[in-house]
Motif scaffolding. Structure first.
Motif, PDB file in Angstrom:
ATOM      1  N   TYR A   1       0.837  -1.204   0.000  1.00 35.87           N
ATOM      2  CA  TYR A   1       0.000   0.000   0.000  1.00 35.87           C
ATOM      3  C   TYR A   1       0.869   1.250   0.000  1.00 35.87           C
ATOM      4  O   TYR A   1       0.631   2.202  -0.761  1.00 35.87           O
ATOM      5  N   ALA A   2       1.907   1.270   0.834  1.00 31.59           N
ATOM      6  CA  ALA A   2       2.787   2.427   0.928  1.00 31.59           C
ATOM      7  C   ALA A   2       3.549   2.644  -0.373  1.00 31.59           C
ATOM      8  O   ALA A   2       3.651   3.776  -0.874  1.00 31.59           O
ATOM      9  N   ALA A   3       4.091   1.579  -0.927  1.00 27.73           N
ATOM     10  CA  ALA A   3       4.875   1.692  -2.150  1.00 27.73           C
ATOM     11  C   ALA A   3       4.031   2.192  -3.314  1.00 27.73           C
ATOM     12  O   ALA A   3       4.452   3.068  -4.080  1.00 27.73           O
ATOM     13  N   ASP A   4       2.818   1.655  -3.455  1.00 27.20           N
ATOM     14  CA  ASP A   4       1.954   2.037  -4.573  1.00 27.20           C
ATOM     15  C   ASP A   4       1.443   3.466  -4.457  1.00 27.20           C
ATOM     16  O   ASP A   4       1.070   4.083  -5.456  1.00 27.20           O
ATOM     17  N   ASN A   5       1.413   4.008  -3.236  1.00 26.82           N
ATOM     18  CA  ASN A   5       0.929   5.369  -3.021  1.00 26.82           C
ATOM     19  C   ASN A   5       2.046   6.366  -2.707  1.00 26.82           C
ATOM     20  O   ASN A   5       1.780   7.525  -2.397  1.00 26.82           O
ATOM     21  N   GLY A   6       3.293   5.920  -2.800  1.00 28.90           N
ATOM     22  CA  GLY A   6       4.421   6.815  -2.570  1.00 28.90           C
ATOM     23  C   GLY A   6       4.536   7.300  -1.135  1.00 28.90           C
ATOM     24  O   GLY A   6       5.105   8.360  -0.874  1.00 28.90           O
ATOM     25  N   ILE A   7       4.000   6.542  -0.188  1.00 22.60           N
ATOM     26  CA  ILE A   7       4.021   6.960   1.218  1.00 22.60           C
ATOM     27  C   ILE A   7       5.390   6.644   1.819  1.00 22.60           C
ATOM     28  O   ILE A   7       5.850   5.507   1.757  1.00 22.60           O
ATOM     29  N   PRO A   8       6.057   7.614   2.424  1.00 20.77           N
ATOM     30  CA  PRO A   8       7.381   7.366   2.994  1.00 20.77           C
ATOM     31  C   PRO A   8       7.320   6.581   4.296  1.00 20.77           C
ATOM     32  O   PRO A   8       6.384   6.710   5.079  1.00 20.77           O
ATOM     33  N   ILE A   9       8.340   5.787   4.515  1.00 23.03           N
ATOM     34  CA  ILE A   9       8.515   5.016   5.754  1.00 23.03           C
ATOM     35  C   ILE A   9       9.811   5.470   6.405  1.00 23.03           C
ATOM     36  O   ILE A   9      10.821   5.664   5.720  1.00 23.03           O
ATOM     37  N   MET A  10       9.800   5.654   7.705  1.00 21.88           N
ATOM     38  CA  MET A  10      11.009   5.974   8.460  1.00 21.88           C
ATOM     39  C   MET A  10      11.300   4.814   9.397  1.00 21.88           C
ATOM     40  O   MET A  10      10.432   4.427  10.184  1.00 21.88           O
ATOM     41  N   THR A  11      12.492   4.257   9.305  1.00 15.29           N
ATOM     42  CA  THR A  11      12.849   3.141  10.168  1.00 15.29           C
ATOM     43  C   THR A  11      14.065   3.474  11.013  1.00 15.29           C
ATOM     44  O   THR A  11      15.009   4.117  10.565  1.00 15.29           O
ATOM     45  N   HIS A  12      14.043   3.037  12.244  1.00 19.45           N
ATOM     46  CA  HIS A  12      15.166   3.193  13.161  1.00 19.45           C
ATOM     47  C   HIS A  12      16.299   2.274  12.724  1.00 19.45           C
ATOM     48  O   HIS A  12      16.090   1.086  12.499  1.00 19.45           O
ATOM     49  N   CYS A  13      17.523   2.812  12.560  1.00 23.07           N
ATOM     50  CA  CYS A  13      18.638   1.972  12.138  1.00 23.07           C
ATOM     51  C   CYS A  13      19.930   2.414  12.829  1.00 23.07           C
ATOM     52  O   CYS A  13      20.801   3.034  12.228  1.00 23.07           O
ATOM     53  N   ILE A  14      20.003   2.099  14.115  1.00 18.00           N
ATOM     54  CA  ILE A  14      21.185   2.340  14.922  1.00 18.00           C
ATOM     55  C   ILE A  14      21.058   1.471  16.169  1.00 18.00           C
ATOM     56  O   ILE A  14      19.938   1.173  16.600  1.00 18.00           O
ATOM     57  N   ARG A  15      22.159   1.022  16.723  1.00 16.62           N
ATOM     58  CA  ARG A  15      22.102   0.315  18.004  1.00 16.62           C
ATOM     59  C   ARG A  15      21.856   1.347  19.094  1.00 16.62           C
ATOM     60  O   ARG A  15      22.667   2.260  19.283  1.00 16.62           O
ATOM     61  N   GLY A  16      20.753   1.228  19.810  1.00 13.18           N
ATOM     62  CA  GLY A  16      20.381   2.267  20.759  1.00 13.18           C
ATOM     63  C   GLY A  16      20.029   1.738  22.126  1.00 13.18           C
ATOM     64  O   GLY A  16      20.359   0.599  22.487  1.00 13.18           O
ATOM     65  N   VAL A  17      19.318   2.565  22.879  1.00 13.89           N
ATOM     66  CA  VAL A  17      18.963   2.220  24.263  1.00 13.89           C
ATOM     67  C   VAL A  17      17.500   1.807  24.394  1.00 13.89           C
ATOM     68  O   VAL A  17      17.059   1.437  25.480  1.00 13.89           O
TER      69      VAL A  17
END
Length: 417
Positions: free
Chosen positions: A142-158
């Motif tokens: 659904y997101a890809a077909d509608n151009g909806i952006p996704i933000m994902t966490h990508c770091i070793r954190g707390v």
């Protein structure tokens, strides 16, 4: 005392009861006309106790803030594949029309993404799930077909899943490792063993950027679709069991790697001067690492090597070079500008990467290092005006553009992630 006082500042921000109060402290550190992406969290399923506010209340308050600050804020909706409902609504219900996902009217995600016009999706796999969880696959379509952006966490954190490691997490669902069996070819490969035990280490299993190749690469995505428990997944992607292929994939998924893997991974990139994979960022500046082949031929054990040995900066850059809708931001890590600036300058010299890197702050978590106005001043002083405009204005506009009905176009005034 300096470190203690910086952490006290974080606690002071954490004491605010309303999101509007926190947002006002943030936006007042930036020039007039600044717009911000706001990223909420859903910590219900991380096995660390019940959140003080229900998820639906947090989202409702964020929507009220959006209405009051409509020219300044672009809120994202947090998604966790384990959430089944929010308030009195199902969280994610859909039907399939052809190869498209259509959200049901009584669906919480439809309410916020279409009716309330939220700007994108936020995920945080370190809380205990893969970004390619089966429950997420139709949502990513659904997101890809509608151009909806996704933000994902990508770091070793707390912030990460606090419970014990589950048995099914001992092996990767897609990647395999070479068992060096010369006699029995059927036993030459088995699922990649994931040896992490402690919660702090287990987060790496889910946060690792190579997981996103399972979404972006059809030859890996097909493995997930083929074994999906829900038959609708195979229908949605047009799975052909005879040829083991898909009619449609997720190569066009728009996703941003928050924190660009982390400053430690940037340092690893510089240190790995004898590593063949890392050198491909320099040798092949418009392709980066070939994830599944060598000189045009398939190489089955390659992903195992990349998983264990390649720095996350190189993996993320390679995905950005190979997929036009993949981005990364420098939120949080920009506080260590002396460490990241040389590699940031190098990255911005690449004609592809320079269009995919976003400015970011990670307010107010980063406050134990610097204030936002301090970080922005440092960046503006050490980048050229063209470089700053590229990452803080031009690229975020591109990232936020979408085709979903009811969403207005994003303008190119000052925009910070």
């Amino acid at each position: 005392m300096g470190i203690i006082s910086r952490y006290v500042n974080i606690l002071r921000f954490a004491q605010y009861k309303h999101q509007k109060d926190i947002f006002s402290k943030l936006i007042n550190q930036y020039p007039p006309g600044t717009q911000m992406i706001v990223l909420p969290m859903d910590m219900k399923f991380m096995d660390a106790g019940e959140p003080k506010k229900p998820f639906e209340q947090q989202m409702s308050e964020l929507y009220e803030l959006k209405k009051r600050r409509s020219q300044q804020i672009h809120p994202f909706l947090f998604v966790d594949p384990r959430r089944e409902s929010a308030g009195n609504k199902a969280f994610f219900n859909y039907t399939i029309e052809g190869s498209k996902v259509v959200l049901d009217n009584d669906c919480f995600i439809k309410e916020y993404m279409e009716d309330k016009a939220f700007a994108g999706f936020k995920i945080y796999p370190a809380l205990g799930y893969y970004p390619f969880d089966e429950a997420l696959l139709p949502l990513w379509k659904y997101a890809a077909d509608n151009g909806i952006p996704i933000m994902t966490h990508c770091i070793r954190g707390v912030i990460y899943y606090r419970g014990p490691k589950k048995k099914e997490w001992d092996e990767h669902p897609v990647f395999e490792q070479n068992m060096n069996s010369q006699d029995d070819k059927s036993k030459k490969y088995k699922p990649l063993h994931l040896e992490q035990i402690e919660a702090n280490d287990v987060q790496e299993i889910f946060t690792h950027p190579l997981n996103y190749a399972c979404l972006l690469k059809p030859s890996l995505l097909v493995k997930l679709v083929a074994k999906a428990k829900d038959d609708r997944i195979r229908q949605l992607f047009g799975y052909d069991p005879e040829t083991n292929t898909l009619k449609t994939g997720l190569e066009h998924l728009k996703i941003c790697f928050g924190h660009f893997g982390g400053e430690e991974e940037w340092e690893k990139y510089f240190e790995k001067d004898r590593d063949n994979y890392t050198s491909q960022i320099i040798r092949k500046p418009f392709q980066g690492i070939e994830f599944q082949s060598y000189q045009g031929k398939a190489r089955k054990g390659k992903l195992e090597q990349i998983w264990h040995s390649v720095d996350w900066y190189s993996i993320i850059c390679s995905l950005m070079l190979q997929h036009e809708n993949v981005y990364a931001d420098i939120s949080y890590i920009l506080h260590g500008d002396a460490k990241i600036l040389p590699l940031l300058h190098f990255s911005l010299e690449n004609e592809v990467l320079k269009k995919r890197i976003l400015y970011g702050s990670d307010f107010y978590v980063v406050r134990n290092h610097k204030s936002d106005k301090n970080m922005m001043a440092d960046m503006r002083a050490r980048l050229t005006e063209l470089e700053f405009d590229q990452i803080a204005r031009i690229n975020p506009v591109s990232y936020l553009q979408r085709s979903i009905p009811g969403h207005a176009d994003i303008n190119d005034s000052t925009l910070n992630i």
